[in-house]
Design a protein around this motif. Sequence first.
Motif, PDB file in Angstrom:
ATOM      1  N   ALA A  19       0.869  -1.393   0.101  1.00  0.00           N
ATOM      2  CA  ALA A  19       0.250   0.032  -0.079  1.00  0.00           C
ATOM      3  C   ALA A  19       1.029   1.049   0.159  1.00  0.00           C
ATOM      4  N   LYS A  20       2.012   1.361   0.901  1.00  0.00           N
ATOM      5  CA  LYS A  20       2.743   2.293   0.871  1.00  0.00           C
ATOM      6  C   LYS A  20       3.560   2.774  -0.446  1.00  0.00           C
ATOM      7  N   LEU A  21       3.849   1.324  -1.217  1.00  0.00           N
ATOM      8  CA  LEU A  21       4.617   1.599  -2.334  1.00  0.00           C
ATOM      9  C   LEU A  21       3.776   2.239  -3.557  1.00  0.00           C
ATOM     10  N   ILE A  22       2.548   1.768  -3.379  1.00  0.00           N
ATOM     11  CA  ILE A  22       1.531   2.175  -4.339  1.00  0.00           C
ATOM     12  C   ILE A  22       1.366   3.644  -4.237  1.00  0.00           C
ATOM     13  N   ALA A  23       1.293   4.071  -3.110  1.00  0.00           N
ATOM     14  CA  ALA A  23       1.016   5.562  -2.768  1.00  0.00           C
ATOM     15  C   ALA A  23       2.297   6.376  -3.297  1.00  0.00           C
ATOM     16  N   ALA A  24       3.406   5.729  -2.891  1.00  0.00           N
ATOM     17  CA  ALA A  24       4.743   6.682  -3.352  1.00  0.00           C
ATOM     18  C   ALA A  24       5.029   6.579  -4.909  1.00  0.00           C
ATOM     19  N   VAL A  25       4.387   5.527  -5.578  1.00  0.00           N
ATOM     20  CA  VAL A  25       4.580   5.608  -7.024  1.00  0.00           C
ATOM     21  C   VAL A  25       3.829   6.721  -7.636  1.00  0.00           C
ATOM     22  N   LEU A  26       2.452   6.522  -7.221  1.00  0.00           N
ATOM     23  CA  LEU A  26       1.595   7.527  -7.841  1.00  0.00           C
ATOM     24  C   LEU A  26       1.862   9.061  -7.692  1.00  0.00           C
ATOM     25  N   GLU A  27       2.512   9.273  -6.747  1.00  0.00           N
ATOM     26  CA  GLU A  27       2.942  10.617  -6.141  1.00  0.00           C
ATOM     27  C   GLU A  27       4.040  11.228  -6.909  1.00  0.00           C
ATOM     28  N   GLN A  28       4.720  10.534  -7.825  1.00  0.00           N
ATOM     29  CA  GLN A  28       5.790  10.866  -8.494  1.00  0.00           C
ATOM     30  C   GLN A  28       5.819  11.701  -9.830  1.00  0.00           C
ATOM     31  N   ASP A  29       4.620  11.147 -10.128  1.00  0.00           N
ATOM     32  CA  ASP A  29       4.340  11.754 -11.929  1.00  0.00           C
ATOM     33  C   ASP A  29       2.661  11.506 -12.174  1.00  0.00           C
ATOM     34  N   GLN A  30       1.927  12.402 -12.573  1.00  0.00           N
ATOM     35  CA  GLN A  30       0.735  12.032 -12.837  1.00  0.00           C
ATOM     36  C   GLN A  30       0.636  11.056 -14.164  1.00  0.00           C
ATOM     37  N   ARG A  31       1.462  10.810 -15.057  1.00  0.00           N
ATOM     38  CA  ARG A  31       1.517  10.070 -15.961  1.00  0.00           C
ATOM     39  C   ARG A  31       1.536   8.540 -15.566  1.00  0.00           C
ATOM     40  N   LEU A  32       2.055   8.429 -14.423  1.00  0.00           N
ATOM     41  CA  LEU A  32       2.168   7.012 -13.914  1.00  0.00           C
ATOM     42  C   LEU A  32       1.147   6.212 -13.380  1.00  0.00           C
ATOM     43  N   GLU A  33       0.647   4.921 -13.914  1.00  0.00           N
ATOM     44  CA  GLU A  33      -0.238   4.093 -13.361  1.00  0.00           C
ATOM     45  C   GLU A  33       0.404   2.728 -12.909  1.00  0.00           C
ATOM     46  N   ILE A  34      -0.212   1.924 -12.021  1.00  0.00           N
ATOM     47  CA  ILE A  34       0.410   0.854 -11.468  1.00  0.00           C
ATOM     48  C   ILE A  34      -0.327  -0.409 -11.803  1.00  0.00           C
ATOM     49  N   LEU A  35       0.663  -1.427 -11.966  1.00  0.00           N
ATOM     50  CA  LEU A  35      -0.017  -2.832 -12.110  1.00  0.00           C
ATOM     51  C   LEU A  35       0.580  -3.736 -11.299  1.00  0.00           C
ATOM     52  N   VAL A  36      -0.271  -4.295 -10.135  1.00  0.00           N
ATOM     53  CA  VAL A  36       0.496  -5.323  -9.395  1.00  0.00           C
ATOM     54  C   VAL A  36       0.144  -6.721  -9.910  1.00  0.00           C
ATOM     55  N   VAL A  37       1.158  -7.517  -9.947  1.00  0.00           N
ATOM     56  CA  VAL A  37       1.108  -8.829 -10.477  1.00  0.00           C
ATOM     57  C   VAL A  37       1.197  -9.858  -9.090  1.00  0.00           C
ATOM     58  N   ASP A  38      -0.052  -9.970  -8.715  1.00  0.00           N
ATOM     59  CA  ASP A  38       0.356 -10.891  -7.206  1.00  0.00           C
ATOM     60  C   ASP A  38      -0.142 -12.360  -7.548  1.00  0.00           C
ATOM     61  N   ASP A  39       0.847 -13.325  -7.084  1.00  0.00           N
ATOM     62  CA  ASP A  39       0.828 -14.717  -7.381  1.00  0.00           C
ATOM     63  C   ASP A  39      -0.097 -15.292  -6.040  1.00  0.00           C
ATOM     64  N   GLY A  40      -1.147 -14.857  -5.859  1.00  0.00           N
ATOM     65  CA  GLY A  40      -2.101 -15.505  -5.018  1.00  0.00           C
ATOM     66  C   GLY A  40      -1.308 -15.510  -3.359  1.00  0.00           C
ATOM     67  N   SER A  41      -0.688 -14.443  -3.066  1.00  0.00           N
ATOM     68  CA  SER A  41      -0.131 -14.325  -1.788  1.00  0.00           C
ATOM     69  C   SER A  41      -0.851 -14.688  -0.571  1.00  0.00           C
ATOM     70  N   PRO A  42      -0.371 -15.757   0.034  1.00  0.00           N
ATOM     71  CA  PRO A  42      -0.831 -16.350   1.470  1.00  0.00           C
ATOM     72  C   PRO A  42      -1.389 -14.985   2.354  1.00  0.00           C
ATOM     73  N   ASP A  43      -0.358 -14.019   2.595  1.00  0.00           N
ATOM     74  CA  ASP A  43      -0.489 -13.013   3.323  1.00  0.00           C
ATOM     75  C   ASP A  43      -1.566 -12.086   3.064  1.00  0.00           C
ATOM     76  N   GLY A  44      -2.398 -12.129   1.814  1.00  0.00           N
ATOM     77  CA  GLY A  44      -3.408 -11.348   1.423  1.00  0.00           C
ATOM     78  C   GLY A  44      -2.844  -9.852   0.702  1.00  0.00           C
ATOM     79  N   THR A  45      -1.823 -10.095   0.204  1.00  0.00           N
ATOM     80  CA  THR A  45      -1.430  -9.077  -0.487  1.00  0.00           C
ATOM     81  C   THR A  45      -2.368  -8.540  -1.547  1.00  0.00           C
ATOM     82  N   GLY A  46      -2.944  -9.628  -2.601  1.00  0.00           N
ATOM     83  CA  GLY A  46      -3.852  -9.409  -3.354  1.00  0.00           C
ATOM     84  C   GLY A  46      -4.995  -8.693  -2.910  1.00  0.00           C
TER      85      GLY A  46
END
Length: 240
Positions: A19-46
């Motif tokens: 969550a922290k990473l997504i916020a930090a990425v998006l605030e760098q530049d308006q052109r940026l979007e983010i795609l997280v590719v999650d492999d069924g993380s048991p810890d609930g990242t997805g």
Amino acid sequence: MRERALVIVPTYNERENIAKLIAAVLEQDQRLEILVVDDGSPDGTGAIVDELAARTPRVHALHRPRKMGLGTAYLAGFKWALAHDYDYVFEMDADFSHDPQHLPQFLEAIRDADVVLGSRYRDGKVTVVNWPMTRLLLSYFANIYARTVTGLQLADSTGGFKCFRRSVLEAIDLDAVQSNGYAFQIEMSFRAWKKGFRIVEIPIVFVDRTEGESKMSKKIVREAIWMVWRLRWWALTGRL
Ligand SMILES: Nc1nc2c(ncn2[C@@H]2O[C@H](COP(=O)(O)OP(=O)(O)OP(=O)(O)O)[C@@H](O)[C@H]2O)c(=O)[nH]1
Ligand SMILES: [Mg+2]
């Protein structure tokens, strides 16, 4: 039309970071979007990513059922990026080893390049923070080895903080890419180089993860040892 860039972040058990990473990425530049590719993380990242994606149009999620490796996660992300018309496509880790504050420097550098690589070993400097000496030596000598075998003159060919121009991903036969660990980074850059694309390295500071667990393994290292020879062979026999 306005330029768009997609930052692809593969995740496996990155609940403390994502969550922290997504916020930090998006605030760098308006052109940026983010795609997280999650492999069924048991810890609930997805699930965390799904919740953010539902609220934020610039956040996207791709789910795979189980842990299938970094390389195939990126390949799935690349195909998604091409299907959704992004101009630039980034690779980035979820664990803050890759500082989001470097993203604007990549966007600047890609204006005069086809591939931009974040380099930890440029101009004779080593910009790695908090790695044990053994890991640093492994990485440093792996780079010398890869350079010698493949001929690809990069200071840091195994790094995973990169930006591709869309045309590079279109030109590479993504279904033929075989490596999945560190070798994946070498293979993508090698294929881009063989197609004649311009690769530029910019200095980055790489910081070891403080949250979550490492997924680095001996298998990943073994793959890289053999893969560089295969790349050289494929290039010699005109298969790239
Ligand atoms: N989707 C997916 N992501 C993965 C997989 N393996 C690793 N990752 C992610 O890929 C990124 C890099 O993995 P890391 O575990 O940080 O590997 P590393 O940087 O070599 O090693 P450490 O930083 O020491 O953990 C992180 O965002 C991981 O969550 C995988 O099999 N599938
Ligand atoms: Mg890491």
